[in-house]
Scaffold this active site. Structure first.
Site, PDB file in Angstrom:
ATOM      1  CG  LEU A  65      -1.916  -1.097   1.435  1.00 57.65           C
ATOM      2  CD1 LEU A  65      -2.597  -0.958   2.787  1.00 57.65           C
ATOM      3  CD2 LEU A  65      -2.942  -1.085   0.315  1.00 57.65           C
ATOM      4  CG  ASP A  66       0.410   4.384  -2.850  1.00 63.00           C
ATOM      5  OD1 ASP A  66       1.250   3.616  -3.340  1.00 63.00           O
ATOM      6  OD2 ASP A  66      -0.468   4.962  -3.520  1.00 63.00           O
ATOM      7  CG  MET A  67       4.137   6.559   4.034  1.00 64.30           C
ATOM      8  SD  MET A  67       5.632   7.580   4.088  1.00 64.30           S
ATOM      9  CE  MET A  67       5.090   9.025   3.192  1.00 64.30           C
ATOM     10  NE  ARG A 167      -2.243   8.697  -4.163  1.00 63.67           N
ATOM     11  CZ  ARG A 167      -1.036   8.862  -3.602  1.00 63.67           C
ATOM     12  NH1 ARG A 167      -0.286   7.812  -3.309  1.00 63.67           N
ATOM     13  NH2 ARG A 167      -0.595  10.076  -3.342  1.00 63.67           N
TER      14      ARG A 167
END
Length: 221
Positions: A65-67, A167
């Site tokens: 997962l993205d930060m 996103r």
């Protein structure tokens, strides 16, 4: 994603929440602001993977997962499980859902099917590119709409798993995720101090035991 050397990394220090565990897998709920895997610099070493290794020394990460994204993150406890889970993701037999807050009034439901490619001059940013991009598809369904804040709560289902896919796709249709510092034109125009994207649901057949699993997380917004 690569981190800027000037970035000050201050990950949350709360203990990781374990949502599911068996002999082969452990599934946690990653908080926003924590890297999935260690960064290049020593000060970026703290990560979900690093913390899981402290409890499960042979663990392997199965996806990321993205930060800035919070939610469900799965690890394999041993090599055989890692290989089995990798094949499962490649075969796209894993169902994943995310909950997000996006800008504007979203239509009831629909899909975004536009190809994505890395914007190499502006990494880690991704962009739509119809000639060179890789196939990417996202389904969306509106949950509710807050007229005062002009924000829709939405359920997102990625059919493919491209970097930053949700996103970029939300931005592409004119509804960027609130708090997104890369893709929202006004990232501070948000009711939260974070990007509002949470991996909320994971469903699959445990590849070694054959047990059907449904894992649900706690959406923090």
């Amino acid at each position: 994603m690569p981190l800027d050397d000037n970035f000050i990394y201050m990950p949350p220090q709360d203990e990781l929440s374990i949502l599911y565990e068996d002999d082969d897998l452990v599934v946690i709920e990653k908080p926003a602001g924590l890297l999935s895997v260690p960064g290049r610099l020593p000060e970026h070493h703290d990560s979900a993977y690093f913390r899981v290794l402290e409890k499960f020394p042979h663990a392997k990460i199965t996806h990321r997962l993205d930060m800035a994204t919070s939610g469900i993150l799965m690890f394999a406890k041993h090599r055989d499980a890692e290989v089995a889970v990798s094949k499962m993701f490649q075969a796209r037999t894993v169902e994943k859902n995310y909950v997000a807050l996006v800008q504007g009034k979203l239509s009831e439901e629909g899909s975004v099917d536009v190809p994505l490619i890395t914007d190499w001059e502006n990494r880690p940013r991704q962009m739509v590119h119809f000639e060179l991009g890789k196939t990417a598809k996202t389904l969306y369904k509106k949950i509710s709409y807050d007229v005062e804040q002009d924000i829709s709560r939405v359920l997102l289902t990625p059919i493919t798993g491209r970097s930053h896919q949700l996103r970029v796709h939300m931005m592409h249709i004119g509804h960027p995720i609130t708090g997104d510092k890369i893709y929202h034109p006004e990232p501070t125009r948000s009711p939260l101090k974070r990007m509002a994207l949470h991996a909320s649901y994971l469903a699959f057949t445990q590849p070694l035991s054959g047990k059907p699993l449904e894992i649900r997380g706690n959406v923090p917004f």
